[in-house]
Design a protein around this motif. Sequence first.
Motif: not given
Lengths: 174, 318
Positions: A27-28, A31, A37, A135, B18-23
């Motif tokens: 995801y870094r 984005r 996924e 990160y 940054g940031g969260e990724v719900p999985v």
Amino acid sequence: MSLAQAVPNRFEDLFAREYPRVVSVAYRITRDSADAEDVAQEVFAQFVRMRRASDANAPAWLHVAAIHVALNGLRSQRRRRDREGRAAQPGGALHSTAGAANPEQLIEQNFDRECVRRALVRLAQKDAEILALRYGGLSYREIADAMHIDAAQIGTRLARAERAFRRELEHERI
Amino acid sequence: MNESDSVRDSAIAATALGGEVPVDVEAAYRRFKGGPLAKAGTPRWLLPVAAMATAAAFACAFVFTPLGGYASAFLTIFQPREFQPITLSTADMHQLRLFRNADEIGTQRVVMKPRRTYFSSVSAAQKHVAFALREPGVLPSGFGIVHSYFVFSPGALSLTFNAARAQAFARRSHKTLPPMPPSLNGTTVMLRSGDVFNAHYETGKNGRFFELIEMQAPRVTSTGASLQTLKRYVLAMPKISPALASQIQALGANSIPVPVNIDKQHAQHVSVDGVQGLAIGDNTGLGAGVLWQKDGIMYVVGGPLSMTDVLTVANGLR
């Protein structure tokens, strides 16, 4: 501690433990959570073809593979856009982004995301790797294992990568 | 660069990256198992590796089937000394899968489950193995960086034949099975595996690897039925092609049967480590393996290597 160390040998265990971290690392770069996924699914598919869940360095392999697959995806998107003559404009297609209150905000967020992606692609590979790993939530020890470098060097290398990233980002936003 | 620059760089990176990724891991796993990515692209070199694994644990793959029942009894009356290929077409393989579930003809139990343990060196593994381990004296080009060593503790599996269960399966699946001989009904065959050593070598890049397996020859015991009884029962099974039947009939008294899919692999006897072994290659040339037995220990070397490299490793064990 015994010389013998039981090694988890079930792929499901590895998947449950590492999938969220692989998504997070990807995801870094992407984005985009759906793209991240997709990257993770591809990485695990490569893993079952090439490695075994019992490999001691399986997590490190997965983390680095996530970066390579994500960056390769960005590069191939960029080449495709180049071929289609749409390369120069960041944020060609708008992605719905959580937290975007209005169209202007959505456009701005997509522009920012595209700038980040382009900055990462322009970075040296090792700089992009260390940024994505850090990160993405990995510890210095885990980063050292994934990148095959001394953990004592991580701080210096990370600072150098952050500086290079900031410069590339500024360049993209001009 | 001063400290404030560094802090600013970190802050920018944190904001941008940054940031969260719900999985949802369970949903992701269902997608993975059900999707094409997990199923597609099995490399061809896995085929001979799979054949090696089958051979190394041949009893597991073979013993607990009606066909394996034959193999079980076969093993009770001799000490296996060589590997003999049984060539099967893809169609034969599909037919044999009809009988893969041993619970259809009896009751199987894991009497003792083998436990896999990782070791960082051969010398550490040696302390947990009851025979002298051997290592490659020569490694193919590019290998030598990453090694992993595993020891599997002894295990035991049993199958007790049950005529009523076999009949119920036949009715349920609309198959015609031969009547189970009275002397076979109630017979328990048991496979006991000894220590198994598995060394995994890789280059650390390009995904290249190979496996070395060393194991004590497994022992199979039977509480009742004779070899001939089991043999007749197996050969009376439907879908056993005449070609397969004749190969089973012709197996030597000291041979371990190794199934080889002739549509994808080829097999030939070779001289290895001073004895006769069986070499199996993928028809694409991407993978190869060799099996042999020496001084009571069974050896397997295989992986996505050329046959030349595999034989060089096998002949260089020390």
